[in-house]
Motif scaffolding. Sequence first.
Motif, short mmCIF file in Angstrom:
data_model
loop_
_atom_site.label_atom_id
_atom_site.label_comp_id
_atom_site.label_asym_id
_atom_site.label_seq_id
_atom_site.Cartn_x
_atom_site.Cartn_y
_atom_site.Cartn_z
N GLU A 41 34.47 -29.59 -13.53
CA GLU A 41 35.04 -28.90 -14.69
C GLU A 41 35.87 -29.90 -15.52
O GLU A 41 35.78 -29.93 -16.74
N LEU A 42 36.66 -30.69 -14.85
CA LEU A 42 37.52 -31.67 -15.54
C LEU A 42 36.66 -32.73 -16.24
O LEU A 42 36.98 -33.17 -17.34
N LEU A 43 35.53 -33.11 -15.61
CA LEU A 43 34.63 -34.07 -16.24
C LEU A 43 34.02 -33.48 -17.51
O LEU A 43 33.86 -34.17 -18.52
N ARG A 44 33.68 -32.18 -17.46
CA ARG A 44 33.08 -31.55 -18.64
C ARG A 44 34.10 -31.50 -19.79
O ARG A 44 33.76 -31.79 -20.94
N GLU A 45 35.34 -31.19 -19.44
CA GLU A 45 36.37 -31.19 -20.49
C GLU A 45 36.53 -32.61 -21.06
O GLU A 45 36.67 -32.80 -22.27
N ALA A 46 36.45 -33.59 -20.17
CA ALA A 46 36.58 -34.99 -20.61
C ALA A 46 35.47 -35.33 -21.60
O ALA A 46 35.70 -35.97 -22.63
N LYS A 47 34.25 -34.86 -21.30
CA LYS A 47 33.11 -35.14 -22.20
C LYS A 47 33.40 -34.61 -23.59
O LYS A 47 33.18 -35.29 -24.60
N GLY A 48 33.96 -33.39 -23.62
CA GLY A 48 34.25 -32.74 -24.90
C GLY A 48 35.28 -33.51 -25.72
O GLY A 48 35.35 -33.37 -26.94
N ARG A 49 36.06 -34.36 -25.02
CA ARG A 49 37.11 -35.12 -25.72
C ARG A 49 36.71 -36.58 -25.92
O ARG A 49 37.54 -37.42 -26.26
N GLY A 50 35.44 -36.88 -25.68
CA GLY A 50 34.95 -38.24 -25.90
C GLY A 50 35.44 -39.25 -24.88
O GLY A 50 35.39 -40.45 -25.09
N VAL A 51 35.92 -38.75 -23.74
CA VAL A 51 36.42 -39.64 -22.69
C VAL A 51 35.27 -40.39 -22.03
O VAL A 51 34.23 -39.80 -21.74
N GLU A 52 35.47 -41.71 -21.81
CA GLU A 52 34.40 -42.54 -21.21
C GLU A 52 34.63 -42.83 -19.73
O GLU A 52 33.70 -43.17 -19.00
N PHE A 53 35.91 -42.73 -19.29
CA PHE A 53 36.24 -43.03 -17.90
C PHE A 53 37.38 -42.12 -17.46
O PHE A 53 38.37 -41.97 -18.19
N VAL A 54 37.23 -41.51 -16.29
CA VAL A 54 38.23 -40.56 -15.78
C VAL A 54 38.84 -41.06 -14.48
O VAL A 54 38.13 -41.52 -13.58
N VAL A 55 40.17 -40.96 -14.38
CA VAL A 55 40.88 -41.30 -13.15
C VAL A 55 41.20 -40.01 -12.40
O VAL A 55 41.84 -39.12 -12.97
N PHE A 56 40.72 -39.90 -11.15
CA PHE A 56 41.08 -38.77 -10.30
C PHE A 56 42.19 -39.21 -9.34
O PHE A 56 42.49 -40.39 -9.23
N PRO A 57 42.80 -38.28 -8.61
CA PRO A 57 43.93 -38.66 -7.72
C PRO A 57 43.51 -39.40 -6.46
O PRO A 57 42.34 -39.58 -6.15
N GLU A 58 44.54 -39.80 -5.70
CA GLU A 58 44.40 -40.31 -4.33
C GLU A 58 43.95 -39.16 -3.44
O GLU A 58 44.31 -37.99 -3.71
#
Length: 303
Positions: free
Chosen positions: A29-46
């Motif tokens: 879900e967070l990746l899909r939201e990232a796509k909508g915002r033009g994000v190219e790289f996502v950092v997830f937690p430890e």
Amino acid sequence: HRNVIVGCAQMGPIAKADTRARVVKRQVELLREAKGRGVEFVVFPELAFTTFFPRWLIEDQTEIDFYFETEMPGPETQPLFEAAAELGIGFYIGYAELAVEDGLRRHFNTSIIVDRTGAIVGKYRKIHLPGHAEPVPGRDAQHLEKRYFEPGNLGFPVWRTLGGIAGMCICNDRRWPETYRVMALQGAEIVFVGYNTPDDHTGVFDFDQLTGFHHQLSLQAGAYQNATWVAAAAKAGNEEGSNMIGLSMIVAPSGQIATMATTTGDELISARCDLEMGALYKRTIFDFARHREPAHYGLIVER
Ligand code: ING
């Protein structure tokens, strides 16, 4: 300019009972939201696939190993890699790694960088393990990373990706200046870090009330003193009775906060990171070659 749109996918609590499948659904879900915002790289937690289990004393090794991944991706985590590749988004993610090396079962607190095709570009194993190997009497929440993990054995590498040079570290590493410096000396222009930071680490209120401040201070100092971007993602919220700070943030080489999370749940933050920004700092105030005097720094590595 070398602009990259970077996101930090902060995650709220993961319960002991939460399956990896449910957790991966939230991450997608967070990746899909990232796509909508033009994000190219996502950092997830430890330790992003399970609850922060080092808060408990667990005696049975089989129960401990339940929290570890024996392959990455595995059947339950593969959907995250598939979704990321489908969306064309790279990511950093932390997890507990059970590796069999020379016939030995080895346990590490690990993170990886995955490129936009879903290929694993690099791996890091957490070097600075906070807390203790034995439970502290009288504490309801323990911090037993030294019991469940070995210190990392891969050093602090950097990788060419996203049109620049990226490094990574994990949680407590972000508090140690050596972490950023070793990567900056290799040319790091952005550092990814995931964390799980309970707000009762010492049980001493005057210390614990500064948990958020010390988190921000560590990231902003590390970024500025090494002329690098730092993108940090929390596992946050009240997780199995333990309150963990949010404050995921992206810090510029200037030390300025480009964006910060305002909740302690699942929240995507994003910023345009010009990987060229650190260059001016490295040509002036932090020109390592012109200004550093390593001949005087020996104590740092001797002790
Ligand atoms: N957690 C914490 C961290 O270094 C901690 C431990 C909490 C230290 C609060 C100081 C204050 O952010 C992990 N997982 O390293």
